[in-house]
Design a protein around this motif. Sequence first.
Motif, PDB file in Angstrom:
ATOM      1  N   ALA A 169      11.857  36.313  32.003  1.00  0.00           N
ATOM      2  CA  ALA A 169      11.007  35.161  31.683  1.00  0.00           C
ATOM      3  C   ALA A 169      10.217  34.791  32.924  1.00  0.00           C
ATOM      4  CB  ALA A 169      11.848  33.985  31.202  1.00  0.00           C
ATOM      5  N   HIS A 170       9.196  33.979  32.733  1.00  0.00           N
ATOM      6  CA  HIS A 170       8.405  33.498  33.860  1.00  0.00           C
ATOM      7  C   HIS A 170       9.275  32.658  34.794  1.00  0.00           C
ATOM      8  CE1 HIS A 170       5.343  31.216  36.070  1.00  0.00           C
ATOM      9  NE2 HIS A 170       4.504  32.201  35.755  1.00  0.00           N
ATOM     10  N   PRO A 171       9.034  32.710  36.110  1.00  0.00           N
ATOM     11  CA  PRO A 171       9.853  31.916  37.041  1.00  0.00           C
ATOM     12  C   PRO A 171       9.909  30.432  36.707  1.00  0.00           C
ATOM     13  CG  PRO A 171       8.551  33.510  38.260  1.00  0.00           C
ATOM     14  CD  PRO A 171       8.106  33.605  36.828  1.00  0.00           C
ATOM     15  N   LEU A 172       8.817  29.850  36.191  1.00  0.00           N
ATOM     16  CA  LEU A 172       8.828  28.424  35.864  1.00  0.00           C
ATOM     17  C   LEU A 172       9.646  28.110  34.617  1.00  0.00           C
ATOM     18  CD1 LEU A 172       5.153  27.357  36.659  1.00  0.00           C
ATOM     19  CD2 LEU A 172       7.229  26.848  37.967  1.00  0.00           C
TER      20      LEU A 172
ATOM     21  N   VAL B 248      19.563  36.575  33.430  1.00  0.00           N
ATOM     22  CA  VAL B 248      18.132  36.301  33.334  1.00  0.00           C
ATOM     23  C   VAL B 248      17.458  36.557  34.678  1.00  0.00           C
ATOM     24  CG1 VAL B 248      18.354  33.837  33.851  1.00  0.00           C
ATOM     25  CG2 VAL B 248      16.385  34.652  32.542  1.00  0.00           C
ATOM     26  N   ARG B 249      16.247  37.107  34.618  1.00  0.00           N
ATOM     27  CA  ARG B 249      15.511  37.515  35.810  1.00  0.00           C
ATOM     28  C   ARG B 249      14.046  37.116  35.666  1.00  0.00           C
ATOM     29  NH1 ARG B 249      17.890  43.732  35.540  1.00  0.00           N
ATOM     30  NH2 ARG B 249      20.099  43.088  35.361  1.00  0.00           N
TER      31      ARG B 249
ATOM     32  N   ARG C 101       5.239  16.930  34.193  1.00  0.00           N
ATOM     33  CA  ARG C 101       5.088  17.817  35.340  1.00  0.00           C
ATOM     34  C   ARG C 101       6.404  18.533  35.608  1.00  0.00           C
ATOM     35  NH1 ARG C 101       1.881  13.323  37.143  1.00  0.00           N
ATOM     36  NH2 ARG C 101       3.604  12.445  38.358  1.00  0.00           N
ATOM     37  N   ALA C 102       6.286  19.761  36.073  1.00  0.00           N
ATOM     38  CA  ALA C 102       7.478  20.572  36.330  1.00  0.00           C
ATOM     39  C   ALA C 102       7.210  21.495  37.500  1.00  0.00           C
ATOM     40  CB  ALA C 102       7.855  21.385  35.086  1.00  0.00           C
ATOM     41  N   ASP C 103       8.290  21.910  38.151  1.00  0.00           N
ATOM     42  CA  ASP C 103       8.195  22.914  39.208  1.00  0.00           C
ATOM     43  C   ASP C 103       9.324  23.913  39.018  1.00  0.00           C
ATOM     44  OD1 ASP C 103      10.520  21.679  40.144  1.00  0.00           O
ATOM     45  OD2 ASP C 103       9.508  20.640  41.787  1.00  0.00           O
ATOM     46  N   ALA C 104       9.611  24.697  40.036  1.00  0.00           N
ATOM     47  CA  ALA C 104      10.609  25.752  39.919  1.00  0.00           C
ATOM     48  C   ALA C 104      12.012  25.218  39.691  1.00  0.00           C
ATOM     49  CB  ALA C 104      10.588  26.634  41.171  1.00  0.00           C
ATOM     50  N   GLY C 105      12.214  23.919  39.884  1.00  0.00           N
ATOM     51  CA  GLY C 105      13.523  23.328  39.641  1.00  0.00           C
ATOM     52  C   GLY C 105      13.648  22.647  38.293  1.00  0.00           C
TER      53      GLY C 105
END
Length: 307
Positions: A93-96, A137-138, A269-273
Motif C-alpha cells: 500500500a502507499h506509505p500514507l 504490509v509493506r 489532514r494526515a501524515d505518515a503517522g
Amino acid sequence: MNGSNSVRAAEGVIRVPLSIVNAYLIGPPGAGDRGWVLVDAGLSFSRGAIVAAAAAAFGPDARPAAIVLTHGHFDHVGSLEALAEMWDAPVFAHPLELPYLTGRADYPPPDPSVGGGAMALLSPLYSRRGVDLGTRVRPLPERGAVPHLPGWRWLHTPGHSPGHVALFRDADRTLVAGDAFVTTKQESFFGAVFKPQAIHGPPAYFTTDWDAARASVRALAELDPEVAATGHGVPMHGGELRSQLNRLARDFDRLAVPAGGRYVGHPARADAGGVTYTPPAVFPPAAVLLALGAGVAVGALTAGSSE
C-alpha cells in the motif's frame, strides 16, 4: 475461466463483485501459483467468493504473489487479514496508508451529511478502525512500480483517503481506479446494490479532502483510459467512459463536491503517522438518529457474499 460471479474487465483483469464493492484478480490466464496479484479484499464475509474466483481463474491451490491495496477502508480490507495469512502473501500500500494498516491510526469519521441516500445516512455505522497487518504490509516501491505486475504502474490519487492509489497499464490504457471515482452512485442504497452505470465522484461520506479528490480525478482523466475498473460499480469502456470521466474532471465541483459538509472547505489532514486534524462535525443529531434507526438496511448488504 472465471468463477461463477467473476467477470473479465480487461485482458488479464478479473472483477470479483462482492455485494457493494469489487475486488480484482490481475494476471494472465492460467498464471498458477504466485503468478497473479489480488487488488483489494472486500468485506469481512468476502473471503469465500475471492478464493473461489481465484481458484477458477488460476487453479485450486494458486496463491497470489502479493495483495495490493488501493486504500484501507473497511469495504476494501474486510477479508484482508484472513486471505494474507491463508496465502502467506505480502500486502502493499502507499506509505500514507500504512498507519491504518498497522494498527497505529483510525480513519477520520465519515460525513453522513453529504451525498444523500441510505448509504450515506448509514455511514456512522461503518467501521473506520485500522487493521494491524504487522510486518506483512509493506510500502509500494518508489517510482510507481507495482510488485509482480510488469507493465503496470501505481499513481497516488489522494482525496478519498490519504494514501489512495490507482493502477494503470499503459499498453492498453487499463485503469484500476479504486474509489478515486466510481461507476455508480455509491451514496444511494439503490446505486450500491443495483449499480446503474454512470461515472460519479468518490463515495462522498468517506472523502475527507475534496481539493485532492478533484486533482486525482483530473490526473486520471488525462490518462485517457480505455477501461476503468472501479471499487464500486461495473467497469466502463471506450468513448462513453472517456466522455463521462472528462465531464467529471471538468465539472467536478458541480457534479461531485457536496454543497456543504464536514470536509468541504476544511479537509482532514494526515501524515505518515495518521490523522493530524479532523474538522468538527456538521451533521444534525436528528439525522444521525434517523441513520441509526435505518440500520436494518445493513442486513440487506451483509446477508450475502456476492451479487
